[in-house]
Scaffold this motif. Structure first.
Motif, PDB file in Angstrom:
ATOM      1  N   ASP B 497       0.843  -1.214   0.000  1.00  0.00           N
ATOM      2  CA  ASP B 497       0.000   0.000   0.000  1.00  0.00           C
ATOM      3  C   ASP B 497       0.866   1.246   0.000  1.00  0.00           C
ATOM      4  OD1 ASP B 497      -2.421  -1.438   0.126  1.00  0.00           O
ATOM      5  OD2 ASP B 497      -1.983  -1.862   2.245  1.00  0.00           O
ATOM      6  N   ALA B 498       1.922   1.209   0.818  1.00  0.00           N
ATOM      7  CA  ALA B 498       2.813   2.373   0.880  1.00  0.00           C
ATOM      8  C   ALA B 498       3.467   2.606  -0.468  1.00  0.00           C
ATOM      9  CB  ALA B 498       3.864   2.159   1.962  1.00  0.00           C
ATOM     10  N   MET B 499       3.967   1.523  -1.062  1.00  0.00           N
ATOM     11  CA  MET B 499       4.691   1.693  -2.332  1.00  0.00           C
ATOM     12  C   MET B 499       3.756   2.108  -3.457  1.00  0.00           C
ATOM     13  SD  MET B 499       7.712  -1.105  -2.477  1.00  0.00           S
ATOM     14  CE  MET B 499       7.071  -2.433  -1.490  1.00  0.00           C
ATOM     15  N   LEU B 500       2.508   1.681  -3.385  1.00  0.00           N
ATOM     16  CA  LEU B 500       1.564   2.095  -4.424  1.00  0.00           C
ATOM     17  C   LEU B 500       1.279   3.582  -4.322  1.00  0.00           C
ATOM     18  CD1 LEU B 500      -0.958  -0.884  -4.481  1.00  0.00           C
ATOM     19  CD2 LEU B 500       0.682  -0.244  -6.239  1.00  0.00           C
ATOM     20  N   ARG B 501       1.450   4.140  -3.122  1.00  0.00           N
ATOM     21  CA  ARG B 501       1.098   5.556  -2.948  1.00  0.00           C
ATOM     22  C   ARG B 501       2.281   6.499  -3.165  1.00  0.00           C
ATOM     23  NH1 ARG B 501      -1.612   4.282   1.821  1.00  0.00           N
ATOM     24  NH2 ARG B 501      -0.416   5.784   3.020  1.00  0.00           N
ATOM     25  N   MET B 502       3.518   5.999  -3.019  1.00  0.00           N
ATOM     26  CA  MET B 502       4.668   6.909  -3.132  1.00  0.00           C
ATOM     27  C   MET B 502       4.665   7.582  -4.495  1.00  0.00           C
ATOM     28  SD  MET B 502       7.714   4.734  -1.399  1.00  0.00           S
ATOM     29  CE  MET B 502       7.518   4.095   0.259  1.00  0.00           C
ATOM     30  N   PRO B 503       4.533   8.899  -4.536  1.00  0.00           N
ATOM     31  CA  PRO B 503       4.280   9.558  -5.821  1.00  0.00           C
ATOM     32  C   PRO B 503       5.432   9.441  -6.815  1.00  0.00           C
ATOM     33  CG  PRO B 503       4.622  11.166  -4.062  1.00  0.00           C
ATOM     34  CD  PRO B 503       4.508   9.837  -3.406  1.00  0.00           C
ATOM     35  N   ALA B 504       6.660   9.426  -6.348  1.00  0.00           N
ATOM     36  CA  ALA B 504       7.780   9.482  -7.295  1.00  0.00           C
ATOM     37  C   ALA B 504       8.424   8.117  -7.521  1.00  0.00           C
ATOM     38  CB  ALA B 504       8.827  10.470  -6.794  1.00  0.00           C
ATOM     39  N   LEU B 505       7.920   7.091  -6.890  1.00  0.00           N
ATOM     40  CA  LEU B 505       8.595   5.787  -6.940  1.00  0.00           C
ATOM     41  C   LEU B 505       8.590   5.213  -8.357  1.00  0.00           C
ATOM     42  CD1 LEU B 505       9.974   3.908  -4.922  1.00  0.00           C
ATOM     43  CD2 LEU B 505       7.878   2.580  -4.833  1.00  0.00           C
ATOM     44  N   ARG B 506       9.766   4.831  -8.861  1.00  0.00           N
ATOM     45  CA  ARG B 506       9.875   4.275 -10.209  1.00  0.00           C
ATOM     46  C   ARG B 506      10.480   2.876 -10.217  1.00  0.00           C
ATOM     47  NH1 ARG B 506       6.772   7.197 -10.486  1.00  0.00           N
ATOM     48  NH2 ARG B 506       6.534   9.173 -11.602  1.00  0.00           N
ATOM     49  N   ARG B 507      11.191   2.515  -9.172  1.00  0.00           N
ATOM     50  CA  ARG B 507      11.861   1.226  -9.189  1.00  0.00           C
ATOM     51  C   ARG B 507      11.903   0.678  -7.763  1.00  0.00           C
ATOM     52  NH1 ARG B 507      15.812  -1.588 -12.351  1.00  0.00           N
ATOM     53  NH2 ARG B 507      15.741  -0.114 -14.053  1.00  0.00           N
ATOM     54  N   ALA B 508      11.430  -0.547  -7.606  1.00  0.00           N
ATOM     55  CA  ALA B 508      11.434  -1.168  -6.278  1.00  0.00           C
ATOM     56  C   ALA B 508      12.032  -2.559  -6.369  1.00  0.00           C
ATOM     57  CB  ALA B 508      10.009  -1.235  -5.742  1.00  0.00           C
ATOM     58  N   HIS B 509      12.976  -2.841  -5.499  1.00  0.00           N
ATOM     59  CA  HIS B 509      13.584  -4.169  -5.445  1.00  0.00           C
ATOM     60  C   HIS B 509      13.037  -4.892  -4.229  1.00  0.00           C
ATOM     61  CE1 HIS B 509      16.614  -3.311  -8.572  1.00  0.00           C
ATOM     62  NE2 HIS B 509      16.476  -2.075  -8.136  1.00  0.00           N
ATOM     63  N   VAL B 510      12.231  -5.914  -4.460  1.00  0.00           N
ATOM     64  CA  VAL B 510      11.568  -6.581  -3.339  1.00  0.00           C
ATOM     65  C   VAL B 510      11.906  -8.072  -3.295  1.00  0.00           C
ATOM     66  CG1 VAL B 510       9.695  -4.928  -3.168  1.00  0.00           C
ATOM     67  CG2 VAL B 510       9.488  -6.850  -4.739  1.00  0.00           C
ATOM     68  N   TRP B 511      13.014  -8.435  -3.922  1.00  0.00           N
ATOM     69  CA  TRP B 511      13.430  -9.837  -3.885  1.00  0.00           C
ATOM     70  C   TRP B 511      13.593 -10.299  -2.434  1.00  0.00           C
ATOM     71  CZ3 TRP B 511      18.785 -11.260  -2.646  1.00  0.00           C
ATOM     72  CH2 TRP B 511      19.006 -12.645  -2.708  1.00  0.00           C
ATOM     73  N   ASP B 512      13.101 -11.513  -2.152  1.00  0.00           N
ATOM     74  CA  ASP B 512      13.368 -12.137  -0.863  1.00  0.00           C
ATOM     75  C   ASP B 512      12.893 -11.245   0.290  1.00  0.00           C
ATOM     76  OD1 ASP B 512      14.274 -14.074   0.796  1.00  0.00           O
ATOM     77  OD2 ASP B 512      16.341 -13.356   0.866  1.00  0.00           O
ATOM     78  N   SER B 513      11.759 -10.584   0.099  1.00  0.00           N
ATOM     79  CA  SER B 513      11.378  -9.576   1.081  1.00  0.00           C
ATOM     80  C   SER B 513      10.190  -9.975   1.938  1.00  0.00           C
ATOM     81  CB  SER B 513      11.027  -8.275   0.364  1.00  0.00           C
ATOM     82  OG  SER B 513       9.866  -8.487  -0.405  1.00  0.00           O
ATOM     83  N   GLY B 514       9.717 -11.169   1.815  1.00  0.00           N
ATOM     84  CA  GLY B 514       8.585 -11.560   2.638  1.00  0.00           C
ATOM     85  C   GLY B 514       7.246 -11.141   2.060  1.00  0.00           C
ATOM     86  N   LEU B 515       7.263 -10.455   0.911  1.00  0.00           N
ATOM     87  CA  LEU B 515       6.004 -10.129   0.262  1.00  0.00           C
ATOM     88  C   LEU B 515       5.436 -11.396  -0.382  1.00  0.00           C
ATOM     89  CD1 LEU B 515       6.541  -6.717  -1.591  1.00  0.00           C
ATOM     90  CD2 LEU B 515       5.530  -7.149   0.644  1.00  0.00           C
ATOM     91  N   SER B 516       4.119 -11.551  -0.281  1.00  0.00           N
ATOM     92  CA  SER B 516       3.496 -12.720  -0.910  1.00  0.00           C
ATOM     93  C   SER B 516       3.398 -12.482  -2.419  1.00  0.00           C
ATOM     94  CB  SER B 516       2.101 -12.930  -0.332  1.00  0.00           C
ATOM     95  OG  SER B 516       1.280 -11.847  -0.716  1.00  0.00           O
ATOM     96  N   PHE B 517       3.172 -13.560  -3.156  1.00  0.00           N
ATOM     97  CA  PHE B 517       3.024 -13.425  -4.608  1.00  0.00           C
ATOM     98  C   PHE B 517       1.885 -12.481  -4.927  1.00  0.00           C
ATOM     99  CE2 PHE B 517       5.205 -17.627  -4.699  1.00  0.00           C
ATOM    100  CZ  PHE B 517       6.306 -17.198  -5.400  1.00  0.00           C
ATOM    101  N   ALA B 518       0.804 -12.598  -4.134  1.00  0.00           N
ATOM    102  CA  ALA B 518      -0.352 -11.725  -4.397  1.00  0.00           C
ATOM    103  C   ALA B 518       0.028 -10.272  -4.191  1.00  0.00           C
ATOM    104  CB  ALA B 518      -1.506 -12.116  -3.472  1.00  0.00           C
ATOM    105  N   ALA B 519       0.841 -10.033  -3.166  1.00  0.00           N
ATOM    106  CA  ALA B 519       1.234  -8.652  -2.892  1.00  0.00           C
ATOM    107  C   ALA B 519       2.096  -8.108  -4.018  1.00  0.00           C
ATOM    108  CB  ALA B 519       1.990  -8.586  -1.569  1.00  0.00           C
ATOM    109  N   ILE B 520       3.022  -8.947  -4.490  1.00  0.00           N
ATOM    110  CA  ILE B 520       3.877  -8.502  -5.599  1.00  0.00           C
ATOM    111  C   ILE B 520       3.025  -8.250  -6.836  1.00  0.00           C
ATOM    112  CG2 ILE B 520       5.727  -9.224  -7.147  1.00  0.00           C
ATOM    113  CD1 ILE B 520       6.985 -10.644  -4.734  1.00  0.00           C
ATOM    114  N   ALA B 521       2.060  -9.122  -7.043  1.00  0.00           N
ATOM    115  CA  ALA B 521       1.181  -8.943  -8.197  1.00  0.00           C
ATOM    116  C   ALA B 521       0.437  -7.617  -8.086  1.00  0.00           C
ATOM    117  CB  ALA B 521       0.183 -10.092  -8.266  1.00  0.00           C
ATOM    118  N   ARG B 522       0.007  -7.289  -6.869  1.00  0.00           N
ATOM    119  CA  ARG B 522      -0.714  -6.041  -6.679  1.00  0.00           C
ATOM    120  C   ARG B 522       0.215  -4.853  -6.952  1.00  0.00           C
ATOM    121  NH1 ARG B 522      -3.126  -3.452  -2.421  1.00  0.00           N
ATOM    122  NH2 ARG B 522      -1.882  -4.440  -0.812  1.00  0.00           N
ATOM    123  N   LEU B 523       1.469  -5.001  -6.516  1.00  0.00           N
ATOM    124  CA  LEU B 523       2.448  -3.940  -6.738  1.00  0.00           C
ATOM    125  C   LEU B 523       2.670  -3.729  -8.231  1.00  0.00           C
ATOM    126  CD1 LEU B 523       4.215  -2.053  -5.112  1.00  0.00           C
ATOM    127  CD2 LEU B 523       6.010  -3.781  -5.120  1.00  0.00           C
TER     128      LEU B 523
END
Lengths: 478, 612
Positions: B497-523
Motif C-alpha cells: 500500500d505504501a509503495m503504491l502511494r509513493m508519488p515518485a517511486l519508479r523502481r522497487a527491489h523486493v526480492w526475498d522480502s517476505g512479500l506474498s506473490f499476491a502482494a507482488i502482483a498487486r504492486l
C-alpha cells in the motif's frame, strides 16, 4: 631550493593548493551559489557531475577472446570455409610475427552455433558457449566496434588498463581511487581477483593494477585465491591486536614527524596503507567468509565455494560491490587461442558463463546493478583467418586489434542493445568505431567524471587516463 | 619564503596601484583625439597610437591584477561581478582600440575610444562603490538619523533617538564622537538595565558594522543587519555562538589588538566603546535572544542553550543528540580506533589529496599562507557532521561538485551500525541527503522519523535491514523517493500500500522480502513502477542458427515452450507473448507481459480466456 627538487615542488604544490582552495571558495560565493562554499572546502569535492554508476566491476578476459566465436555473429562465413581472406579486406594491415609468414589466410567460420536472445532491439546473437549470458542479454550493451593499436598482449592490456601502451601510467582503478576516493574505508578502493585459465596464459604483471605516478595507496590490492587472501594480515602467535595498535601508533608518530619535515607524499601513503592493513585484519576475513552464502550456490554454481574459480571471484565481486569497493577487477586468464580454439574456448567459456550471468542477476535483485558499471572484454580480438592448419572442427586464431567486442551492463548504460558494426569478416569496423580512449572516457563519464578534467601533474605536465584523446560514446548511454 | 601563491597575491594587490593609469591615459587620449577641434590642430597619429598602446597595456594589467585580487574574496556580490566583467571588458576594448590606432583606422578607433571611456566609467563607478560604499558621495547630504537602523525590523518605539552629540550632518564627525554612543534607554516601559536586540544591539551593529556587513556589502559573506543574517554567519561560520561570548568570533575580533590584521572594525574605522562591547558581550552571554529582553549588568553565569554548539542555522532546537559534542574533531583518537587517515585520503578530483589538518598546521610553509581563523569559527554544523560521519568511516560525499545534495553510505560499517547511531549521525544533515545506503545494517522502523526529515531523498537502500511494512507506511507520501531497495527485508503486505502511494517511486527491489506473490502482483499493477522481485532470467533463445549442412537438426537448449491456447492476453487484451505462459486449470494460458499473470492469478474469474 633547486627548481627540480621534488620535495620542494610538493611543498609548493601544497601552498598553491591552499591558496586556490580559498580562492575557489570565494569564487563560489561570487557566483551566487549559496551552500557551495563548504563543499569546495571539502577534502572530497565530489564527482564533476552526478554519476550514473558508483563503482565498476571490470571482467578482463586476458589473452583476447575471439569475438567471432562469442558475440560477433557472421553467418555468411560458413559458405566461405577455407577460402582466402580477400586482399580488399586485409588491405595490407600488419599481422603479428606468428602468422605474417603464413602462405595463405584461410577463413575459419566459427564452429559454434549461435542463438538469438531477446534484448531491447532485434535480439542479440550469442554463441552456444554462453547460454547463461544469453539469458540476461536484455541487460547487456554489446559494443562490436572496439579497436586498439596494440597487437601483442602486454602493450594491449597496458592500453586497456592505463590508456597507453607503455608501462608506467596509473591504471583505471587507480584513477578512480584518486578521483572518487573510497566508499568503504575498511577495504582497499581497488581490488583485483585473478583466475587461472585453461588455455595459453600470458604474463599478468602487477603493474596492470598499479598506481603509476599517483600516490601509492591508489594501487589495486590483489586478493590471493589460495591460503590467506592477503599475506601477513594475520597477527603472529603471541601478538595481540592492542600490541599491533601500539606499534602502529608509534611508527605513525615517527612518520608524521618525518612528513612534517620533508612533505614526502609517499610517507602519507605509507601511513594510510598501514592503517588500511590494520583495518583489513578484520574486514578481509569477514569479506571472504562465505558461510552465509548458501543461497549463492544455486545461482553461481557449486564451484563458487571453491577459492580461485571464476565463480568464487564473481561471488566475491558481488560482496565487494555490496561493501562499497569502487573498482573491482576480475582477470580470467587463458583466452589466447592460437590453436585448438574449439576445445579451449569451451573450457574457458564454461568457467565464466554461468558466474557472470549470476553476478548480473545477483546485483540486479539487490538493487546494485543500476549503480554498478560492469564491463566484459579482452585486450583485443582475433583474426577471421586460421592460424596454422584449418579443419572443420579445429583451428586457431591470431591477435586482431582492428575490431573486437566488449559488453557493458548496469549503471547508466543502455540495456539490451548492440552498438557498432564490423564487416562480413569481422575484420574492419564499418560503423561507429570505439577506441579504447573512447571506452575510458565513457566509463569515467558514467562515474561522474569529465575525463578531460581528471588530471595529475607529473614531470611537468598534466596526465589523463585518456591522454589527449577520447570521446564519450553517447550512443550507449541510457 | 616566497611562494607562487604569495607572488600571485602580490600581483593581485597591484590592482589599486595601476588602475588609475589607464583611466588618466584614456582621458588624455580622448582629449588629443577630439580636443583637436578646439585648437584647430590635430595631434599626430603616432602620438595617439603610442599613448593608446600604453593605456591598453596598463589597462590589461589592471584588469588581470583585479581578477586575481577578486580571488582573495574580500568582496563579493553583484557589484563585484559588475566591476569584474566591466573591468575585463575595458581591458579588452582598450587593446582593440590600441590596435586600430596603430593601424590608423580613424573611424573605428574613435568609436572604440568612446566605448572604452563609457565602459571605464562604469567599471570605475562600481569599483569605487566596492571600496568606498555606494553612499560615498551622497552621504554628506543624508540626514544623520538615516544611518542608524531605519530599515531595521524594530518597531519605531524601540529605535533610540539620534545620539544627542551627533546632530552634525558630517558622518565622520558623528562617528568619531566619543563614548556616549551606547543608546539611551528607550521610552518603552521595561525594567532597569534590561535591553533588547531590536532596541539596543541592532542599532549598535548597524552603526559599527553595518557598512561592511550589511545587506549592501556582506564582506566575508557576513551580514549583521537582520536576525537571519546573524544566524547564517559568514564564510568562517557563525559569528555569534549564543551563550558563549568568549568563543564568538564577533567578540573575539573586537577584542583583538588594534594592529592585528583580524581586528574588527578595521583600525582606520571608528571603534566601538568599551560600553558597547560590554553590551554585545551581555547579549551573547544571555543566549543572543532576538525577542526577549536581557540584562546588560548581569554577571550571573549565562543560560547555555543545548543547541548552541550546533551553530545557529539549525532550525529545530529540540534535536539534541548524544553525538552533539561541539568539538568532536578535536577529540584525541581512541587507541582502538585508528585515526581517520583513510577517509581523508583519496578522492580529490583534480587535486592531490590534502594531508591531515594536523600535519598541515605543523608545516611552517603552509601556515604562512593559510588564512588564520579564530578557533571557534572553525566549522559549520554541516562540516562538523560530515567530519563526524567520516571519522566513523561512513561514506559521505556530495552528489556532484556544486551540488550540496549528499550521498551517504554505511556500506563499509553496516554490521556495526545501530538505529540510534544513524539517527545521531544523520540528523544534522537530513535535509541534504539525496542517496542513502543502509543495506545490511541492523536498523529498522525506528529510523522512519529521520527518513521523513529527508525531503530530497531519491534513493534509499534498505536491503537486508529490519524495516517492516508498517514502518514503510509512514513514507508513503515521500515526494521524491524514486528508487527503493527492500531486498531481504521482513516486509508484510502492508508495504505494498505504501509503495503504491509513493508519488515518485519508479523502481522497487523486493526480492526475498517476505512479500506474498499476491502482494507482488498487486504492486505490479502500478504501471509506472519497475518491480524487481528477483525472478530468474528467461533462458530460452528466440531463434537458433540453422545447423551446418550434413549435421543433425539441433534440439533446443531448453525445453520446448508451452503453446498457449489463447491469442490475446486475458488481462490486457494485447497479443500474447510466448514467453509469458502459465498453466491454469489444465490449459496453457498466454499473456502479454510479466505483470499480467500475477494479476490473473489474483482473480482468475474476472479475466475470461478467449480460446483461439
Amino acid at each position: 631550493m633547486t627548481p627540480l627538487d621534488p620535495l620542494a615542488e610538493h611543498a609548493l604544490r601544497l601552498t598553491r593548493r591552499r591558496f586556490f582552495g580559498t580562492a575557489a571558495r570565494s569564487l563560489g560565493a561570487v557566483l551566487g551559489t549559496a551552500g557551495l562554499a563548504p563543499l569546495l572546502a571539502d577534502p572530497v569535492p565530489g564527482p564533476h557531475f552526478r554519476p550514473r554508476a558508483k563503482r565498476v566491476i571490470y571482467l578482463h578476459m586476458e589473452g583476447g577472446p575471439s569475438q567471432l566465436d562469442l558475440f560477433d555473429y557472421k553467418p555468411g562465413l560458413r559458405d566461405r570455409f577455407d577460402q582466402d581472406l580477400p586482399e580488399s579486406i586485409r588491405n595490407g594491415q600488419r599481422l603479428t610475427g606468428m602468422t605474417s609468414g603464413q602462405k595463405r589466410f584461410p577463413v575459419a567460420p566459427s564452429v559454434f552455433r549461435f542463438a538469438r536472445y531477446r534484448n531491447h532491439q532485434d535480439g542479440a546473437w550469442i554463441s552456444e558457449l554462453m547460454p547463461h549470458l544469453g539469458s540476461v542479454a536484455d541487460e547487456l550493451c554489446f559494443v562490436h566496434s572496439m579497436h586498439t593499436e596494440a597487437i601483442n598482449h602486454e602493450p594491449a592490456i597496458t592500453m586497456l588498463q592505463t590508456g597507453t601502451q607503455q608501462p608506467g601510467r596509473p591504471s583505471l582503478g587507480a584513477w578512480l581511487s584518486y578521483g572518487l576516493g573510497s566508499s568503504n574505508h575498511n577495504l582497499p578502493t581497488f581490488v583485483v581477483l585473478i583466475t587461472q585459465g585453461f588455455g595459453n596464459m600470458q604474463a599478468l604483471s602487477a603493474r596492470f593494477w598499479g598506481n603509476g605516478f599517483l600516490p601509492s595507496d591508489h594501487q589495486g590490492c590483489k586478493l590471493r585465491s589460495q591460503g590467506d587472501p592477503v599475506l601477513f594480515l594475520r597477527d603472529p602467535a603471541g601478538m595481540q591486536a592492542t600490541d599491533r595498535r601500539a606499534l602502529l601508533d608509534l611508527i605513525a608518530a615517527t612518520n608524521e614527524r618525518e612528513f612534517a619535515r620533508t612533505l614526502d607524499p609517499e610517507i602519507e601513503a605509507r601511513l594510510a596503507q598501514q592503517e588500511m592493513a590494520f583495518r583489513m585484519q578484520t574486514s578481509v576475513p569477514e569479506l571472504c567468509d562465505l558461510s552465509g552464502e548458501d543461497g549463492a550456490v544455486q545461482l553461481y554454481g557449486e564451484e563458487c565455494k571453491q577459492p580461485g574459480t571464476f565463480a568464487s571471484s564473481c561471488l566475491l565481486a558481488r560482496r565487494l560491490a555490496e561493501r562499497g569497493v569502487r573498482c573491482i577487477q576480475l582477470y580470467m586468464r587463458g583466452w589466447d587461442q592460437h590453436g585448438s580454439l574449439p576445445k579451449e574456448m569451451r573450457q574457458q567459456a564454461a568457467a565464466v558463463d554461468r558466474p557472470i550471468a549470476a553476478l548480473l542477476t545477483d546485483l540486479r535483485r539487490r538493487g546494485l546493478l543500476d549503480e554498478t558499471l560492469v564491463l566484459f572484454g579482452g585486450e583485443f580480438g582475433r583474426t577471421v583467418y586460421s592460424q596454422g592448419t584449418l579443419r572443420r572442427d579445429d583451428y586457431g586464431r591470431d591477435h586482431h586489434p582492428r575490431c573486437f567486442t566488449v559488453w557493458l551492463a548496469g549503471g547508466g548504460v543502455q540495456p539490451g542493445i548492440s552498438y557498432g558494426k564490423t564487416d562480413d569478416y569481422s575484420y574492419n569496423i564499418v560503423q561507429d568505431p570505439v577506441h579504447v580512449h573512447d571506452l575510458h572516457a565513457t566509463m569515467l563519464h558514467l562515474l561522474g567524471i569529465d575525463h578531460e578534467r581528471l588530471t595529475y601533474r607529473h614531470q611537468g605536465r598534466d596526465f589523463r587516463l585518456t591522454d589527449v584523446a577520447g570521446k564519450v560514446v553517447r550512443g550507449i548511454l541510457s | 619564503m616566497i611562494t607562487e601563491a604569495a607572488l600571485l597575491q602580490f600581483f593581485g594587490r597591484l590592482h589599486p596601484l595601476v588602475l588609475h593609469l589607464p583611466i588618466g591615459l584614456w582621458i588624455g587620449i580622448a582629449l588629443l583625439e577630439f580636443g583637436g577641434a578646439l585648437v584647430r590642430r590635430r595631434a599626430a597619429t603616432a602620438t595617439i597610437a603610442t599613448l593608446a598602446w600604453a593605456a591598453a597595456l596598463a589597462g590589461a594589467l589592471a584588469a588581470a591584477a583585479g581578477w586575481v585580487l577578486a580571488l582573495e574574496g574580500t568582496f563579493a556580490g553583484r557589484t563585484l561581478e559588475l566591476h569584474r566583467w566591466l573591468g575585463a571588458g575595458a581591458g579588452a576594448l582598450g587593446l582593440l582600440a590600441a590596435a586600430f590606432a596603430g593601424l590608423q583606422a580613424r573611424r573605428p578607433f574613435q568609436l572604440l575610444l568612446l566605448s572604452e571611456l563609457a565602459v571605464l566609467t562604469a567599471a570605475g563607478h562600481f569599483g569605487s562603490e566596492l571600496t568606498h560604499g555606494d553612499d560615498w558621495l551622497t552621504e554628506p547630504f543624508a540626514p544623520a538619523a538615516a544611518s542608524v537602523g531605519v530599515d531595521a525590523v524594530a518597531p519605531p518605539a524601540t529605535i533610540p533617538p539620534p545620539e544627542p552629540t551627533a546632530p552634525s550632518t558630517n558622518a565622520a564627525v558623528r562617528d568619531l564622537a566619543p563614548a556616549v554612543s551606547t543608546p539611551a534607554p528607550a521610552a518603552t516601559p521595561r525594567a532597569a538595565g534590561e535591553r533588547t536586540f531590536a532596541g539596543d544591539v541592532q542599532p549598535l551593529l548597524e552603526q559599527r558594522c553595518g557598512k561592511c556587513h550589511g545587506a549592501q556589502k556582506p564582506k566575508g559573506k557576513l551580514a549583521l543587519h537582520t536576525q537571519e543574517a546573524i544566524a547564517k554567519g559568514g564564510k568562517n561560520g557563525p559569528a555569534v555562538l549564543a551563550g558563549d561570548p568568549d568563543a564568538s568570533p564577533l567578540l573575539q575580533r573586537l577584542l583583538l589588538p588594534l594592529d592585528d590584521d583580524e581586528h574588527m572594525p578595521p583600525a582606520e574605522k571608528p571603534q566601538p566603546t568599551a560600553a558597547e562591547i560590554e553590551l554585545l558581550r551581555a547579549w551573547i552571554a544571555a543566549g543572543a535572544p532576538f525577542e526577549n529582553p536581557f540584562r546588560a549588568d548581569a554577571k550571573a553565569p549565562p543560560p547555555t542553550r543545548p543547541d548552541a554548539a550546533n551553530g545557529t542555522d539549525s532550525p529545530a532546537p529540540g534535536g539534541t543528540t548524544p553525538g552533539d559534542d561541539p568539538a568532536p574533531e578535536r577529540a584525541p583518537p581512541v587507541p582502538t580506533q585508528p585515526p581517520p587517515t583513510g577517509p581523508q585520503r583519496g578522492g580529490v578530483l583534480g587535486a592531490a589529496p590534502a594531508p591531515p589538518a594536523a600535519t598541515l598546521a605543523a608545516n611552517p610553509i603552509v601556515e604562512a599562507v593559510a588564512p588564520r581563523q579564530p578557533a571557534a569559527a572553525a566549522a559549520t554544523t554541516a562540516a562538523v557532521a560530515i567530519e563526524r560521519l567520516r571519522a566513523r568511516f561512513v561514506h559521505t560525499a556530495p552528489m556532484a561538485q556544486g551540488d550540496d545534495g549528499l550521498w551517504i553510505d554505511f556500506a563499509g560499517v553496516a554490521p556495526t551500525t545501530t538505529d540510534a547511531e544513524v539517527d545521531a549521525l544523520l540528523s544534522p544533515l537530513a535535509e541534504r541527503i539525496v542517496d542513502l545506503g543502509l543495506a545490511r545494517a541492523p536498523v529498522g522502523d525506528a529510523l522512519v522519523p529521520l527518513l521523513l526529515r529527508m525531503p530530497r531523498l531519491e534513493r534509499l537502500d534498505l536491503g537486508h535491514t529490519r524495516i517492516t511494512g508498517s514502518g514503510l507506511g509512514a513514507l508513503a507520501a515521500h515526494p521524491h523517493l524514486a528508487r527503493l531497495v527492500l531486498a531481504g527485508t521482513p516486509l508484510d503486505d502492508a508495504a505494498v500500500d505504501a509503495m503504491l502511494r509513493m508519488p515518485a517511486l519508479r523502481r522497487a527491489h523486493v526480492w526475498d522480502s517476505g512479500l506474498s506473490f499476491a502482494a507482488i502482483a498487486r504492486l505490479r499493477q502500478r504501471r509506472d513502477l519497475i518491480v524487481d522481485a528477483g525472478e530468474a532470467p528467461v533462458t530460452t533463445p528466440q531463434e537458433l542458427e540453422p545447423p551446418p549442412p550434413g549435421q543433425p537438426a539441433p534440439t533446443a537448449p531448453a525445453a520446448a515452450p508451452l503453446v498457449p491456447v489463447n491469442a490475446v492476453c486475458p488481462v490486457s487484451g494485447k497479443p500474447v507473448d510466448a514467453r509469458f505462459v502459465i498453466v491454469h486449470d489444465g490449459r496453457a494460458l498466454g499473456f502479454c507481459c510479466a505483470n499480467c499473470p500475477a494479476q490473473f492469478w489474483a482473480a482468475p474469474a474476472q479475466y475470461p480466456v478467449v480460446v483461439r
